[in-house]
Design a protein around this motif. Structure first.
Motif, PDB file in Angstrom:
ATOM      1  N   THR A 138      -5.605  -7.025  -6.747  1.00 59.66           N
ATOM      2  CA  THR A 138      -4.692  -7.141  -5.597  1.00 59.66           C
ATOM      3  C   THR A 138      -4.333  -8.599  -5.306  1.00 59.66           C
ATOM      4  OG1 THR A 138      -6.581  -6.997  -4.081  1.00 59.66           O
ATOM      5  CG2 THR A 138      -5.321  -4.965  -4.472  1.00 59.66           C
ATOM      6  N   ASP A 189       4.124  -5.104 -11.051  1.00 58.95           N
ATOM      7  CA  ASP A 189       3.052  -4.603 -11.919  1.00 58.95           C
ATOM      8  C   ASP A 189       3.520  -4.451 -13.370  1.00 58.95           C
ATOM      9  OD1 ASP A 189       0.392  -3.991 -12.208  1.00 58.95           O
ATOM     10  OD2 ASP A 189       0.599  -1.880 -11.681  1.00 58.95           O
ATOM     11  N   CYS A 224      -0.798  -6.170 -13.389  1.00 57.41           N
ATOM     12  CA  CYS A 224      -1.757  -6.958 -12.587  1.00 57.41           C
ATOM     13  C   CYS A 224      -3.170  -6.941 -13.150  1.00 57.41           C
ATOM     14  CB  CYS A 224      -1.766  -6.463 -11.140  1.00 57.41           C
ATOM     15  SG  CYS A 224      -0.207  -6.740 -10.292  1.00 57.41           S
ATOM     16  N   LEU A 276      -1.573  -9.228  -7.585  1.00 55.52           N
ATOM     17  CA  LEU A 276      -0.389  -8.579  -6.995  1.00 55.52           C
ATOM     18  C   LEU A 276       0.266  -9.508  -5.964  1.00 55.52           C
ATOM     19  CD1 LEU A 276       1.241  -5.841  -6.700  1.00 55.52           C
ATOM     20  CD2 LEU A 276      -0.293  -5.339  -4.788  1.00 55.52           C
ATOM     21  N   LEU A 279       5.443  -2.166  -5.525  1.00 54.69           N
ATOM     22  CA  LEU A 279       4.287  -1.612  -6.220  1.00 54.69           C
ATOM     23  C   LEU A 279       4.455  -0.093  -6.214  1.00 54.69           C
ATOM     24  CD1 LEU A 279       1.415  -1.721  -7.491  1.00 54.69           C
ATOM     25  CD2 LEU A 279       0.516  -1.592  -5.158  1.00 54.69           C
TER      26      LEU A 279
END
Length: 279
Positions: free
Chosen positions: A263, A115, A136, A266, A90
């Motif tokens: 997240t 991402d 994301c 992610l 990331l």
């Protein structure tokens, strides 16, 4: 009106990830790369670290001073990119202007690109290839619609914004679900009328409370991707929630909406990247 909160969607994704990860004989490892001390970067880093801990994944932060030279940064990035123990990267962006972000986008290992910043991953998203990873936040929009059981097939969907981070990829993901998609941008003539035709409206313009009731038809589904600060210093979205919530059938709040799902997406991408790499 149903308020679609991100926490419920995130919890459902987390549960799915934890169950899938039980089948693995390794623990996926995320590398977060941050340059400088921007508060929004640090906040996202904390959130991502916390999420990895929650689902039982490893996470290492690589933090560099804003003064790092481009040559040094590219070398450091290559070390992380080539490290066999790291399954996903990331990169917190935007990078300081003296650092060549394009070079990183072109060099990042495709399966570690969680991402969706590489041209290869974006091309896959645009081609509808499931091995590609979308940004994301764009995918978080689809996760929220899926969670709410919204059947997008044949639906008129309008996206406000055409960036490669949200606008364009979310339009492609909506099309993959067989929605009929319109993209609005700064040159769109009579934007409120165009948006009013939408059954699903995704606001990703980056302008605080721009979308008022004149943009929304009765019963529309409104997904607010914007994160802005209003004149009183409060966090708000691109949608005027007070006005629009009176007309929408489903609406996401800010804060507490799409951002809180990002997240979890992610972590889902980290699992996917690890499985692709280690297959």
């Amino acid at each position: 009106m149903q308020e679609l909160r991100g926490i419920n969607v995130a919890n459902a994704i987390n549960e799915e990830i934890i169950n899938e990860a039980k089948k693995l004989d390794y623990i996926p490892h995320l590398a977060i790369i941050r340059v400088g001390e921007r508060p929004d970067d640090m906040s996202y880093e904390r959130g991502a670290t916390k999420k990895m801990d929650k689902v039982g994944f490893r996470c290492t932060s690589f933090v560099y001073p804003e003064t790092i030279t481009n040559e040094e940064f590219q070398k450091e990035f290559d070390k992380i990119n080539n490290d066999e123990d790291i399954d996903g990267i990331l990169l917190l962006r935007p990078l300081p202007k003296h650092l060549d972000e394009k070079a990183i986008e072109n060099r990042i290992n495709q399966t570690k690109d969680l991402d969706g910043i590489s041209p290869a991953n974006l091309a896959k998203v645009f081609a509808g290839d499931d091995t590609g990873m979308a940004p994301c936040t764009a995918e978080a929009v689809i996760e929220m619609l899926d969670y709410a059981d919204v059947d997008l097939k044949g639906k008129r969907a309008t996206v406000i914004g055409r960036s490669l981070v949200i606008g364009k990829p979310v339009a492609m993901l909506l099309m993959k679900k067989n929605a009929t998609v319109t993209i609005c941008h700064t040159k769109t003539v009579d934007m409120p009328q165009t948006c009013k035709n939408a059954e699903v409206l995704v606001a990703a313009a980056g302008v605080a409370k721009m979308v008022d009731s004149s943009y929304v038809s009765d019963g529309a589904i409104v997904i607010d991707v914007g994160i802005n600060v209003d004149t009183n210093g409060n966090l708000c979205g691109d949608v005027n929630y007070e006005e629009v919530s009176k007309k929408a059938s489903i609406i996401t709040p800010v804060p507490g909406g799409v951002g809180s799902v990002t997240t979890s997406v992610l972590a889902k991408h980290l699992l996917k990247g690890a499985m692709l790499r280690r297959a």
